[in-house]
Each structure stands twice: as C-alpha cells, then as structure tokens.
Design a protein around this motif. Structure first.
Motif, PDB file in Angstrom:
ATOM      1  N   PRO A   1      75.250 167.729  -0.790  1.00 31.62           N
ATOM      2  CA  PRO A   1      76.672 167.562  -0.477  1.00 31.62           C
ATOM      3  C   PRO A   1      77.413 168.875  -0.757  1.00 31.62           C
ATOM      4  O   PRO A   1      77.218 169.493  -1.791  1.00 31.62           O
ATOM      5  N   LEU A   2      78.225 169.303   0.179  1.00 37.16           N
ATOM      6  CA  LEU A   2      78.978 170.551   0.042  1.00 37.16           C
ATOM      7  C   LEU A   2      80.462 170.233   0.071  1.00 37.16           C
ATOM      8  O   LEU A   2      80.914 169.434   0.889  1.00 37.16           O
ATOM      9  N   THR A   3      81.222 170.876  -0.810  1.00 40.91           N
ATOM     10  CA  THR A   3      82.658 170.673  -0.844  1.00 40.91           C
ATOM     11  C   THR A   3      83.351 172.017  -0.927  1.00 40.91           C
ATOM     12  O   THR A   3      83.032 172.829  -1.788  1.00 40.91           O
ATOM     13  N   VAL A   4      84.283 172.242  -0.012  1.00 43.32           N
ATOM     14  CA  VAL A   4      85.110 173.440  -0.014  1.00 43.32           C
ATOM     15  C   VAL A   4      86.517 172.975  -0.339  1.00 43.32           C
ATOM     16  O   VAL A   4      87.088 172.154   0.388  1.00 43.32           O
ATOM     17  N   ALA A   5      87.062 173.480  -1.439  1.00 50.84           N
ATOM     18  CA  ALA A   5      88.380 173.038  -1.908  1.00 50.84           C
ATOM     19  C   ALA A   5      89.483 173.432  -0.928  1.00 50.84           C
ATOM     20  O   ALA A   5      89.378 174.436  -0.216  1.00 50.84           O
TER      21      ALA A   5
ATOM     22  N   LEU B   1      76.644 176.269   1.440  1.00 52.96           N
ATOM     23  CA  LEU B   1      75.218 175.944   1.367  1.00 52.96           C
ATOM     24  C   LEU B   1      74.460 177.015   0.600  1.00 52.96           C
ATOM     25  O   LEU B   1      73.576 176.715  -0.205  1.00 52.96           O
ATOM     26  N   ARG B   2      74.824 178.267   0.813  1.00 58.79           N
ATOM     27  CA  ARG B   2      74.203 179.376   0.072  1.00 58.79           C
ATOM     28  C   ARG B   2      74.445 179.197  -1.430  1.00 58.79           C
ATOM     29  O   ARG B   2      73.528 179.340  -2.244  1.00 58.79           O
ATOM     30  N   THR B   3      75.667 178.844  -1.813  1.00 67.55           N
ATOM     31  CA  THR B   3      76.002 178.637  -3.219  1.00 67.55           C
ATOM     32  C   THR B   3      75.246 177.436  -3.795  1.00 67.55           C
ATOM     33  O   THR B   3      74.718 177.505  -4.907  1.00 67.55           O
ATOM     34  N   ALA B   4      75.179 176.346  -3.037  1.00 66.87           N
ATOM     35  CA  ALA B   4      74.478 175.145  -3.497  1.00 66.87           C
ATOM     36  C   ALA B   4      72.988 175.414  -3.687  1.00 66.87           C
ATOM     37  O   ALA B   4      72.390 174.956  -4.669  1.00 66.87           O
ATOM     38  N   LEU B   5      72.389 176.170  -2.784  1.00 68.92           N
ATOM     39  CA  LEU B   5      70.971 176.506  -2.946  1.00 68.92           C
ATOM     40  C   LEU B   5      70.776 177.432  -4.147  1.00 68.92           C
ATOM     41  O   LEU B   5      69.748 177.365  -4.823  1.00 68.92           O
ATOM     42  N   GLY B   6      71.743 178.281  -4.417  1.00 65.29           N
ATOM     43  CA  GLY B   6      71.676 179.144  -5.597  1.00 65.29           C
ATOM     44  C   GLY B   6      71.668 178.326  -6.877  1.00 65.29           C
ATOM     45  O   GLY B   6      70.950 178.657  -7.829  1.00 65.29           O
ATOM     46  N   GLU B   7      72.444 177.251  -6.907  1.00 69.50           N
ATOM     47  CA  GLU B   7      72.461 176.369  -8.071  1.00 69.50           C
ATOM     48  C   GLU B   7      71.134 175.626  -8.230  1.00 69.50           C
ATOM     49  O   GLU B   7      70.724 175.327  -9.348  1.00 69.50           O
ATOM     50  N   GLN B   8      70.469 175.326  -7.135  1.00 68.23           N
ATOM     51  CA  GLN B   8      69.191 174.623  -7.174  1.00 68.23           C
ATOM     52  C   GLN B   8      68.020 175.552  -7.502  1.00 68.23           C
ATOM     53  O   GLN B   8      66.967 175.092  -7.912  1.00 68.23           O
ATOM     54  N   ASN B   9      68.189 176.859  -7.292  1.00 69.83           N
ATOM     55  CA  ASN B   9      67.104 177.826  -7.459  1.00 69.83           C
ATOM     56  C   ASN B   9      67.490 178.924  -8.452  1.00 69.83           C
ATOM     57  O   ASN B   9      67.462 180.108  -8.137  1.00 69.83           O
ATOM     58  N   THR B  10      67.834 178.519  -9.668  1.00 68.04           N
ATOM     59  CA  THR B  10      68.277 179.495 -10.670  1.00 68.04           C
ATOM     60  C   THR B  10      67.165 180.465 -11.046  1.00 68.04           C
ATOM     61  O   THR B  10      67.450 181.614 -11.387  1.00 68.04           O
ATOM     62  N   GLU B  11      65.931 180.040 -10.988  1.00 65.20           N
ATOM     63  CA  GLU B  11      64.810 180.932 -11.334  1.00 65.20           C
ATOM     64  C   GLU B  11      64.693 182.078 -10.328  1.00 65.20           C
ATOM     65  O   GLU B  11      64.414 183.218 -10.696  1.00 65.20           O
ATOM     66  N   LEU B  12      64.920 181.785  -9.055  1.00 70.00           N
ATOM     67  CA  LEU B  12      64.854 182.827  -8.026  1.00 70.00           C
ATOM     68  C   LEU B  12      65.988 183.832  -8.174  1.00 70.00           C
ATOM     69  O   LEU B  12      65.845 185.007  -7.824  1.00 70.00           O
TER      70      LEU B  12
END
Length: 157
Positions: free
Chosen positions: A13-17, A70-81
């Motif tokens: 889920p993506l949310t833009v304020a 989506l780029r930000t959300a994937l960054g949150e999911q892939n902190t190791e990368l």
C-alpha cells in the motif's frame, strides 16, 4: 556471481500525503511475479477542500508519484540492501557519488552486482533501469549501458 535477493511483498500500500493544492493519493499495488513488476490494484485520490477534477488529475503526474512512493516502500522492505551507497541513493531518489575513472572503465564484480540490483529494483518500480544505474553511480548513459551489457554477458541479468 549471485546478487542478494530483493524482498518483494505481494501487496504494497502506498500513500502520498496531501498538500494544500494537491490531493492525497492512496495506491494499492500488487507484485506481478510473471512480469517482475508492481501493478496498480486500486488508486484513490481525495482532498477535503480541493475538487478532484480530470484537469487536476492530469497535472498530478500520478505515475511519478507512484514510482517515488514505491521506491521508498521497497527501501523500507530492503534495509539490508540499502547499506550499499548506490542502492541507498536509488531508494532516496537522489544522484549517487560518481565512481572512480578506473571503475567506470572496468567495473569490479561488486559494481556489476550492485548495478544488477539497481536494474531489478528499477524494473519492479517501473523506472528506467539504465537511467537509474547511471544516476546512482554518477555515470554517463553510455557507460551505464555498457555495464548492463557486461552484466548480461556474464549472465547476471
């Protein structure tokens, strides 16, 4: 050479304020494993004061908003990368530090592996993969294309 795995949740889920002049956007995306991309499942645009008109929607650049979120959300999911500086700059959407001249001409295996990860992340998001590699490594477009060709030749892509 095998690149680390990218964590791709089935639903994101993506949310833009909202801002005073732009409505909030809520996008539900779903990972399409067959094509290796995220696709929109639903899009909601709302604002308590501003009328949501077709003209406003056309000026909002929904694709760019979705790509950045989506780029930000994937960054949150892939902190190791994100521990790799070029990938961290990809997740932030910023330009990375330029690589050394020697690495630009003859990239190391680590450079190619990181470029492959950025390529795959860019494909997931709907970004332009070669442009993303060029931006994250501070390369010219032709050099980024050459790096992608090297990765394909080595079987990494």
């Amino acid at each position: 050479m095998s690149a680390p795995a990218i964590t791709t949740p089935q639903f994101l889920p993506l949310t833009v304020a909202a801002t005073p002049e732009r409505p909030s956007v809520t996008i539900r995306t779903m990972h399409d494993e067959r094509n290796g991309v995220y696709v929109n499942h639903s899009v909601a645009v709302e604002h308590p004061v501003v009328a949501v008109t077709p003209t406003l929607l056309s000026k909002m650049r929904l694709g760019a908003l979705r790509r950045d979120a989506l780029r930000t959300a994937l960054g949150e999911q892939n902190t190791e990368l994100a521990k790799r500086p070029p990938i961290k700059s990809y997740f932030k959407g910023s330009a990375g530090r330029a690589v050394a001249e020697k690495a630009r001409r003859e990239p190391t295996a680590e450079h190619i592996e990181t470029a492959v990860l950025i390529y795959r992340l860019a494909r997931l998001v709907g970004d332009f993969p070669v442009h993303a590699i060029a931006r994250c490594f501070g390369l010219e477009h032709a050099d980024a294309k050459r790096w992608v060709a090297l990765a394909k030749k080595n079987g990494a892509l």
